[in-house]
Design an enzyme around this catalytic site. Structure first.
Site, mmCIF file in Angstrom:
data_model
loop_
_atom_site.group_PDB
_atom_site.id
_atom_site.type_symbol
_atom_site.label_atom_id
_atom_site.label_comp_id
_atom_site.label_asym_id
_atom_site.label_seq_id
_atom_site.Cartn_x
_atom_site.Cartn_y
_atom_site.Cartn_z
ATOM 1 N N THR A 32 -0.476 0.670 -10.329
ATOM 2 C CA THR A 32 -1.801 0.139 -9.998
ATOM 3 C C THR A 32 -2.640 1.140 -9.194
ATOM 4 O OG1 THR A 32 -2.956 -1.871 -9.303
ATOM 5 C CG2 THR A 32 -1.212 -1.034 -7.827
ATOM 6 N N ASP A 64 -5.081 -9.823 -8.211
ATOM 7 C CA ASP A 64 -5.244 -8.895 -9.338
ATOM 8 C C ASP A 64 -3.976 -8.312 -9.972
ATOM 9 O OD1 ASP A 64 -4.832 -7.430 -7.001
ATOM 10 O OD2 ASP A 64 -6.674 -6.261 -7.123
ATOM 11 N N GLU A 87 0.840 -1.216 0.000
ATOM 12 C CA GLU A 87 0.000 0.000 0.000
ATOM 13 C C GLU A 87 0.867 1.255 0.000
ATOM 14 O OE1 GLU A 87 -3.012 -0.114 -0.595
ATOM 15 O OE2 GLU A 87 -3.888 -1.942 0.222
HETATM 16 C C1 DMJ Z 1 -6.101 0.520 -5.217
HETATM 17 O O1 DMJ Z 1 -5.353 0.757 -4.106
HETATM 18 C C2 DMJ Z 1 -5.304 -0.144 -6.282
HETATM 19 O O2 DMJ Z 1 -5.940 0.019 -7.509
HETATM 20 C C3 DMJ Z 1 -5.083 -1.596 -6.020
HETATM 21 O O3 DMJ Z 1 -4.421 -2.249 -7.074
HETATM 22 C C4 DMJ Z 1 -6.392 -2.290 -5.816
HETATM 23 N N1 DMJ Z 1 -7.217 -1.630 -4.865
HETATM 24 C C5 DMJ Z 1 -7.343 -0.211 -4.849
HETATM 25 C C6 DMJ Z 1 -8.514 0.363 -5.591
HETATM 26 O O4 DMJ Z 1 -9.648 -0.351 -5.598
#
Ligand code: DMJ
Length: 634
Positions: free
Chosen positions: A617, A363, A219
């Site tokens: 991401t 994911d 994170e």
């Molecule tokens: C974000 O922090 C990022 O996109 C992560 O890859 C997945 N979750 C959240 C958004 O939903």
């Protein structure tokens, strides 16, 4: 007195303007000369009288053409371009001169203020460009509203609780909303916010990094490190775009990023294998495993874009070396048609369990296989990543993709007990990143048209692009099917083997009401970005306007149901009921990702182009090696 017939042109004006417009000057004069009365006179008058009459006609004609030119000149200087062009045509055509002379003075549009003009043009269905400019402005306004709530009640905290109007540190206390928002403000050209966020980073963030306790490696990397690196590049660091001159010098962002990453490296150093621990204590630079000893597959494989770029701009390879060891190691692990379990052990370096999914914890493993390969300029050293990606997408198509009944929505389910266990028709909203990744992988960021012209698409690319479009449709329907127009966190799909009654989304007019099942525990919406992220990528690649329209519908639903008057936007507890129950939280990714992707969906396609940047991401753009540089600003 017998009434003489009107000259042909005047008679015509009253009943058929269109016909009149097309008559040429010669035709009109001929008709006049041959009209009944003139014909009779020609036969009875003397030659002298006839010549005199011809002279009068000549003079009248000269007078009329003069008058007509004057009047068309006046029109040209007072009305808009479209009428201007019609005018030019009319002037070139002799019949147009008669028209100007005989017809009424043209009606000019009222004198409108600039705002009224924009409104008027936006409502004109043909005025495509202005419509999207105005919608983009609405997204910008939403961002300002979100930031204003955060600034008022939660500045310096990780997140805003917009209903109770205070801040909360859910991510370790590094002011995650400030850093996640910073590059969105830069991209939107919001200089005041860039100043506020930038000066907070300059004056507060390093102290926080030096003093705070436990943070999650993933994170913190994607939101804070990624946010700092994008801000560095977009304000001119590394020869970047210099979208804003506000805030600190770019090097401040870079130095802060280095301080943070140096501490994050302890998650790698503390682990007995190349797989890092999940957590780090910042103040003493120590790494720690999660309570169950396991790391998430997606978490350890979603650090490389950021660490690679930091190595590149700092000149210190250590960040990249550590992060890339993870992917190199994963290359050798056994998989199920390229698909991997969602846990991995830092103790053994092996995957743990059999649970396979592209939702939470799985994911972005798939996303970064592709994006790290792209980031490295598709260099030969990382070809293995592209191979892993292609194999995995084949695995997705073979093992995870199904169609719902009765209406055939294509969705990606899960294998909670591995390839030999039963299939679960469950799809997290998080999976909606996949359409965008598939489309990006197919054309490598080029438009589909360009890729087709260059004969660049393989069989796999076509398959993946088709799947991307089908899945984007499903993700959009996950919104449309609910009463609020907002998607739930998780949806199930009705199949031949699975159904449940009475769990619809509440929108009775959706044709997919029977295809999508939403369980009570899954009805919340956290303002997540994945669907609009994919719509953005698909619009850029296919240039199909429907993706913009879908994005706009979703944005309107956010506006209607999640906006908090006093500032900020809130997560919802139940998207299927009206009015929806609310949760008291504005996630940082609403500013970092959701609003940024919507803004870019409505922007020109050469702004932060997909063949020059990869988005991490958390939607922080990072330049592709050797590709970024001169890009259009604004
Ligand atoms: C974000 O922090 C990022 O996109 C992560 O890859 C997945 N979750 C959240 C958004 O939903």
């Amino acid at each position: 007195m017998s009434s003489s017939p009107l000259p042909y042109s005047v008679k015509d004006v009253s009943y058929d303007n269109a016909k009149f417009r097309h008559r040429s000057l010669t035709k009109v004069v001929n008709r006049m000369l041959l009209s009944h009365k003139v014909k009779r006179n020609c036969f009875t008058w003397s030659t002298g009288k006839f010549l005199a009459m011809m002279m009068i006609f000549g003079l009248v004609y000269l007078f009329m053409s003069r008058a007509s030119q004057d009047s068309s000149g006046a029109v040209r200087s007072t009305i808009d371009g479209r009428i201007d062009r019609d005018d030019d045509k009319a002037v070139a055509d002799g019949g147009g001169r008669f028209k100007k002379f005989w017809s009424k003075t043209p009606r000019l549009p009222p004198n409108l203020s600039p705002d009224e003009k924009v409104k008027l043009s936006v409502n004109d269905p043909n005025n495509y460009q202005l419509r999207w400019v105005s919608r983009q402005q609405k997204v910008k306004d939403a961002f300002v509203h979100a930031w204003s709530g955060y600034k008022k009640y939660a500045m310096g905290y990780d997140e805003l609780m917009p209903l109770s109007k205070h801040g909360v540190d859910g991510l370790g206390g590094l002011g995650a909303t400030v850093v996640d928002s910073l590059d969105t403000a830069i991209i939107m050209g919001l200089d005041d916010i860039v100043s506020e966020a930038g000066s907070w980073v300059e004056t507060q963030l390093s102290d926080r990094i030096n003093q705070k306790g436990q943070v999650n490696l993933f994170e913190t990397t994607i939101r804070v490190l990624g946010g700092l690196l994008s801000a560095y590049h977009l304000t001119g660091g590394d020869g970047g775009m210099r979208l804003s001159k506000k805030g600190p010098q770019p090097v401040i962002y870079l130095n802060t990023a280095k301080n943070l990453a140096d501490r994050l490296l302890s998650a790698f150093a503390a682990s007995p294998t190349v797989i890092p621990y999940s957590d780090v204590t910042l103040r003493d630079s120590s790494g720690h495993p999660a309570p169950d000893g396991l790391s998430s597959t997606s978490e350890v494989s979603t650090l490389q874009l950021e660490f690679n770029y930091l190595s590149m701009v700092s000149g210190d390879p250590k960040y990249s070396v550590e992060a890339m060891k993870v992917l190199e190691h994963m290359k050798g692990l056994s998989k199920v048609e390229g698909l991997v379990p969602i846990y991995i052990s830092p103790q053994t370096g092996e995957f743990h369990g059999e649970n396979i999914r592209l939702g939470s914890r799985g994911d972005s493993y798939y996303e970064y296989l592709l994006k790290v390969w792209l980031q490295q300029g598709t260099s030969e050293n990382v070809t293995y990543l592209h191979e892993m990606y292609i194999e995995a997408m084949k695995g997705v198509r073979n093992l995870l993709v199904r169609k719902s009944v009765p209406n055939g929505l294509v969705f990606v389910g899960e294998l909670p007990y591995g390839a030999k266990g039963s299939f679960s028709p469950k799809m997290d909203h998080l999976v909606c990143f996949l359409p965008g990744t598939l489309a990006l992988g197919a054309t490598k960021g080029l438009t589909k048209e360009r890729a087709l012209k260059g004969n660049l698409l393989t069989f796999e690319d076509f398959e993946n692009l088709k799947l991307a479009e089908d899945l984007a449709h499903t993700c959009f329907e996950m919104y449309s099917v609910t009463s609020t127009g907002l998607a739930p966190e998780i949806a199930y799909f009705h199949t031949e083997d699975y159904s449940e009654e009475g769990l619809g989304g509440g929108n009775k007019s959706s044709e997919y009401q029977n295809d999508i099942i939403i369980k009570h525990a899954d009805r919340h919406n956290l303002l997540r970005p994945e669907t609009v992220e994919s719509l953005f990528v698909l619009y850029r690649i296919t240039e199909n306007e429907k993706y913009r329209d879908w994005g706009w519908q979703i944005f309107e639903a956010f506006e209607r149901y999640t906006k908090v008057d006093s500032g900020g936007y809130t997560s919802l507890d139940d998207v299927t009921s009206l009015p929806p129950r609310t949760r008291d939280k504005m996630e940082t990714f609403f500013l970092g990702e959701t609003l940024k992707y919507l803004y870019l969906l409505f922007s020109d396609s050469d702004f932060i182009p997909l063949d020059k940047f990869v988005f991490n991401t958390e939607a922080h753009p990072i330049p592709i090696k050797g590709a970024a540089g001169a890009t259009k600003s604004g």
